[in-house]
Design an enzyme around this catalytic site. Structure first.
Site, PDB file in Angstrom:
ATOM      1  N   ARG A 114      47.840 106.145 116.358  1.00  0.00           N
ATOM      2  CA  ARG A 114      48.878 105.343 117.000  1.00  0.00           C
ATOM      3  C   ARG A 114      50.233 105.666 116.394  1.00  0.00           C
ATOM      4  NH1 ARG A 114      47.657 103.140 121.511  1.00  0.00           N
ATOM      5  NH2 ARG A 114      49.100 101.456 121.144  1.00  0.00           N
ATOM      6  N   CYS A 115      51.267 105.289 117.115  1.00  0.00           N
ATOM      7  CA  CYS A 115      52.644 105.432 116.673  1.00  0.00           C
ATOM      8  C   CYS A 115      52.780 104.790 115.279  1.00  0.00           C
ATOM      9  CB  CYS A 115      53.542 104.725 117.693  1.00  0.00           C
ATOM     10  SG  CYS A 115      55.274 104.683 117.254  1.00  0.00           S
ATOM     11  N   PRO A 116      53.439 105.404 114.339  1.00  0.00           N
ATOM     12  CA  PRO A 116      54.270 106.597 114.432  1.00  0.00           C
ATOM     13  C   PRO A 116      53.562 107.883 113.969  1.00  0.00           C
ATOM     14  CG  PRO A 116      54.739 105.548 112.352  1.00  0.00           C
ATOM     15  CD  PRO A 116      53.646 104.718 113.047  1.00  0.00           C
ATOM     16  N   ASP A 146      48.260 108.527 122.160  1.00  0.00           N
ATOM     17  CA  ASP A 146      49.139 107.355 122.184  1.00  0.00           C
ATOM     18  C   ASP A 146      50.253 107.597 123.204  1.00  0.00           C
ATOM     19  OD1 ASP A 146      50.807 105.210 121.777  1.00  0.00           O
ATOM     20  OD2 ASP A 146      51.042 105.518 119.629  1.00  0.00           O
TER      21      ASP A 146
END
Length: 79
Positions: free
Chosen positions: A12-14, A39
């Protein structure tokens, strides 16, 4: 110059952008890097990263839930 591939699927981000940034460090301007990510935020984050580093997005393709973001490194200076 060969194409570098960064696999950030499942993160997932980042994380995808951070992995891309790390892969680009020390590369000559014009190096092509492909980021694989699941993502959807990568569609937004990567163009911002490329603007920040003076690079450019060559293309974004989504297939079977996997984004393939192809970028070209810049000279490290924002456009």
């Amino acid at each position: 110059m060969s194409v570098l591939e960064v696999d950030a699927r499942g993160h997932r981000c980042p994380v995808p952008s951070l992995r891309l940034r790390k892969a680009m460090q020390g590369q000559a301007a014009g190096q092509v890097v492909v980021l694989l990510a699941t993502d959807p935020m990568a569609r937004i984050d990567v163009p911002f990263l490329m603007q920040e580093t003076g690079g450019r997005v060559i293309g974004i393709v989504e297939e079977d839930g996997v984004l393939r973001l192809t970028v070209e490194t810049g000279d490290g200076r924002p456009d």
